[in-house]
Design a protein around this motif. Structure first.
Motif, PDB file in Angstrom:
ATOM      1  N   HIS A 163     -99.063  74.165  52.881  1.00 11.38           N
ATOM      2  CA  HIS A 163     -99.648  73.233  52.384  1.00 11.38           C
ATOM      3  C   HIS A 163     -99.388  72.090  53.110  1.00 11.38           C
ATOM      4  O   HIS A 163     -98.481  71.259  53.458  1.00 11.38           O
ATOM      5  CB  HIS A 163     -98.653  73.060  51.087  1.00 11.38           C
ATOM      6  CG  HIS A 163     -98.348  73.960  50.009  1.00 11.38           C
ATOM      7  ND1 HIS A 163     -99.257  74.261  49.052  1.00 11.38           N
ATOM      8  CD2 HIS A 163     -97.497  75.020  50.026  1.00 11.38           C
ATOM      9  CE1 HIS A 163     -99.021  75.496  48.575  1.00 11.38           C
ATOM     10  NE2 HIS A 163     -97.742  75.944  49.182  1.00 11.38           N
ATOM     11  N   LEU A 165    -100.270  68.261  54.484  1.00 11.28           N
ATOM     12  CA  LEU A 165    -100.031  66.753  54.014  1.00 11.28           C
ATOM     13  C   LEU A 165    -100.075  65.870  55.071  1.00 11.28           C
ATOM     14  O   LEU A 165     -99.351  65.813  56.007  1.00 11.28           O
ATOM     15  CB  LEU A 165     -98.585  66.592  53.140  1.00 11.28           C
ATOM     16  CG  LEU A 165     -98.386  65.242  52.437  1.00 11.28           C
ATOM     17  CD1 LEU A 165     -99.372  65.065  51.538  1.00 11.28           C
ATOM     18  CD2 LEU A 165     -97.087  65.278  52.138  1.00 11.28           C
ATOM     19  N   ILE A 167     -99.607  61.843  56.049  1.00 12.52           N
ATOM     20  CA  ILE A 167     -98.789  60.530  55.604  1.00 12.52           C
ATOM     21  C   ILE A 167     -98.948  59.508  56.772  1.00 12.52           C
ATOM     22  O   ILE A 167     -99.263  59.792  57.824  1.00 12.52           O
ATOM     23  CB  ILE A 167     -97.410  60.918  55.336  1.00 12.52           C
ATOM     24  CG1 ILE A 167     -96.801  61.193  56.963  1.00 12.52           C
ATOM     25  CG2 ILE A 167     -97.220  61.991  54.287  1.00 12.52           C
ATOM     26  CD1 ILE A 167     -95.063  61.361  56.696  1.00 12.52           C
ATOM     27  N   THR A 172     -96.104  57.665  52.868  1.00 14.67           N
ATOM     28  CA  THR A 172     -96.734  58.162  51.740  1.00 14.67           C
ATOM     29  C   THR A 172     -98.271  58.540  52.170  1.00 14.67           C
ATOM     30  O   THR A 172     -98.378  58.481  53.219  1.00 14.67           O
ATOM     31  CB  THR A 172     -97.011  56.895  50.837  1.00 14.67           C
ATOM     32  OG1 THR A 172     -97.789  55.814  51.450  1.00 14.67           O
ATOM     33  CG2 THR A 172     -95.769  56.053  50.389  1.00 14.67           C
ATOM     34  N   PRO A 173     -98.807  59.519  51.494  1.00 13.93           N
ATOM     35  CA  PRO A 173     -99.812  60.304  51.730  1.00 13.93           C
ATOM     36  C   PRO A 173    -101.063  59.225  51.758  1.00 13.93           C
ATOM     37  O   PRO A 173    -101.237  58.190  51.219  1.00 13.93           O
ATOM     38  CB  PRO A 173    -100.153  61.094  50.343  1.00 13.93           C
ATOM     39  CG  PRO A 173     -98.666  61.506  49.944  1.00 13.93           C
ATOM     40  CD  PRO A 173     -98.332  60.169  50.155  1.00 13.93           C
ATOM     41  N   ASP A 176    -108.257  60.751  51.814  1.00 12.24           N
ATOM     42  CA  ASP A 176    -109.182  61.604  52.679  1.00 12.24           C
ATOM     43  C   ASP A 176    -109.785  60.740  53.828  1.00 12.24           C
ATOM     44  O   ASP A 176    -110.269  59.523  53.439  1.00 12.24           O
ATOM     45  CB  ASP A 176    -110.083  62.475  51.942  1.00 12.24           C
ATOM     46  CG  ASP A 176    -109.333  63.451  51.114  1.00 12.24           C
ATOM     47  OD1 ASP A 176    -108.166  63.691  51.287  1.00 12.24           O
ATOM     48  OD2 ASP A 176    -110.048  63.947  49.962  1.00 12.24           O
ATOM     49  N   CYS A 183     -98.110  66.630  58.163  1.00  9.35           N
ATOM     50  CA  CYS A 183     -96.997  67.422  57.891  1.00  9.35           C
ATOM     51  C   CYS A 183     -97.452  68.838  57.165  1.00  9.35           C
ATOM     52  O   CYS A 183     -98.373  68.838  56.591  1.00  9.35           O
ATOM     53  CB  CYS A 183     -96.233  66.582  56.937  1.00  9.35           C
ATOM     54  SG  CYS A 183     -95.840  64.943  57.501  1.00  9.35           S
ATOM     55  N   TYR A 207     -90.880  66.580  49.082  1.00  7.84           N
ATOM     56  CA  TYR A 207     -91.985  65.777  48.491  1.00  7.84           C
ATOM     57  C   TYR A 207     -92.618  66.682  47.282  1.00  7.84           C
ATOM     58  O   TYR A 207     -93.204  67.951  47.766  1.00  7.84           O
ATOM     59  CB  TYR A 207     -93.122  65.386  49.570  1.00  7.84           C
ATOM     60  CG  TYR A 207     -94.387  64.818  48.830  1.00  7.84           C
ATOM     61  CD1 TYR A 207     -94.333  63.442  48.357  1.00  7.84           C
ATOM     62  CD2 TYR A 207     -95.613  65.316  48.568  1.00  7.84           C
ATOM     63  CE1 TYR A 207     -95.440  62.691  47.930  1.00  7.84           C
ATOM     64  CE2 TYR A 207     -96.514  64.805  48.078  1.00  7.84           C
ATOM     65  CZ  TYR A 207     -96.702  63.436  47.716  1.00  7.84           C
ATOM     66  OH  TYR A 207     -97.671  62.708  47.033  1.00  7.84           O
ATOM     67  N   GLU A 208     -92.632  66.492  46.264  1.00  6.64           N
ATOM     68  CA  GLU A 208     -93.106  67.146  44.951  1.00  6.64           C
ATOM     69  C   GLU A 208     -92.724  68.673  45.089  1.00  6.64           C
ATOM     70  O   GLU A 208     -93.373  69.653  44.963  1.00  6.64           O
ATOM     71  CB  GLU A 208     -94.889  67.305  45.120  1.00  6.64           C
ATOM     72  CG  GLU A 208     -95.341  65.827  44.800  1.00  6.64           C
ATOM     73  CD  GLU A 208     -96.931  65.711  44.715  1.00  6.64           C
ATOM     74  OE1 GLU A 208     -97.427  66.701  45.153  1.00  6.64           O
ATOM     75  OE2 GLU A 208     -97.344  64.713  44.194  1.00  6.64           O
ATOM     76  N   TYR A 212     -91.341  69.318  53.624  1.00  5.66           N
ATOM     77  CA  TYR A 212     -92.449  69.168  54.633  1.00  5.66           C
ATOM     78  C   TYR A 212     -91.703  69.155  55.999  1.00  5.66           C
ATOM     79  O   TYR A 212     -90.692  68.341  56.241  1.00  5.66           O
ATOM     80  CB  TYR A 212     -93.367  68.220  54.272  1.00  5.66           C
ATOM     81  CG  TYR A 212     -94.184  68.510  53.291  1.00  5.66           C
ATOM     82  CD1 TYR A 212     -95.491  69.019  53.568  1.00  5.66           C
ATOM     83  CD2 TYR A 212     -93.916  68.258  51.877  1.00  5.66           C
ATOM     84  CE1 TYR A 212     -96.389  69.321  52.559  1.00  5.66           C
ATOM     85  CE2 TYR A 212     -94.787  68.715  50.655  1.00  5.66           C
ATOM     86  CZ  TYR A 212     -96.122  69.283  50.907  1.00  5.66           C
ATOM     87  OH  TYR A 212     -97.055  69.538  50.417  1.00  5.66           O
TER      88      TYR A 212
END
Length: 216
Positions: A163, A165, A167, A172-173, A176, A183, A207-208, A212
């Motif tokens: 997954h 990600l 940041i 924070t993410p 796009d 990460c 995270y969620e 990560y």
């Protein structure tokens, strides 16, 4: 289990057989050597260990041993290109050409593809914390050059089950297309560093529901 996840992803992608013969260009203290050894063992294939001097001109070695899978750092191929010995059609037995551990320059990918015309060229990326490699990009001789970034082949997409990600500096993410830090979470992600809790806290974060790793 982390290595098992890595091997499963590569088993599905490369589908090696007992007829395959793999190079061993890495010292066994380098994690990339795991691919050559374990992928060969799992498929009844053969690993052909090369003398370091043969990397300066591997063509006769590849032909003599009927090598089908090449795996090395890109600088090995780059040196061959700069020396002018990476000529078209000089590696006809290869069907997979894999590179990892450094950026893969466009010129090197182009020259290698011409030298190994029957081979699929792929660029892999991954820190040790993500178990050897976690992303892969397949080079396309036609469209590939236009997709290069800073004249280097992209690192590609993440392995199945991982997954990614991205940041920003605030953790924070990002949206796009925005610049940030890559990460990664998933079954190849180590849980942390041995007896180094402060470093683990610095490089890993939740995270969620996933842990990560920050690649830097």
């Amino acid at each position: 289990r982390h290595v098992r996840a890595f091997l499963d992803a590569n088993q599905e992608r490369y589908r090696l057989t007992p007829e395959d013969r793999l190079t061993q260009t890495f010292d066994q203290t380098f994690d990339l050597s795991v691919f050559d050894l374990f992928m060969a063992w799992e498929n009844g294939a053969r690993v052909c260990s090369m003398d370091p001097i043969e990397l300066l001109s591997p063509f006769k070695y590849l032909e003599r041993n009927e090598i089908t899978v090449w795996f090395s750092v890109p600088s090995v191929a780059a040196v061959l290109r700069r020396r002018g010995v990476l000529r078209p059609g000089t590696m006809p037995t290869l069907r997979w050409s894999l590179f990892c551990g450094e950026a893969l320059p466009r010129e090197t990918a182009e020259a290698w593809q011409a030298a190994a015309p029957r081979s699929v060229v792929e660029n892999l990326y991954g820190p040790t914390e993500l178990t050897i490699a976690c992303t892969v990009h397949r080079w396309d001789p036609v469209s590939g050059p236009a997709g290069c970034v800073h004249d280097n082949v992209p690192i590609g997409r993440s392995y199945p089950g991982l997954h990614p990600l991205v940041i920003g500096e605030d953790g924070t993410p990002v949206a796009d297309g925005q610049v940030g830090e890559l990460c990664m979470a998933g079954p190849q992600t180590t849980p942390g560093y041995w007896r180094a809790p402060e470093l683990t806290t610095e490089r890993f974060f939740p995270y969620e529901g996933r842990t990560y790793y920050r690649t830097g």
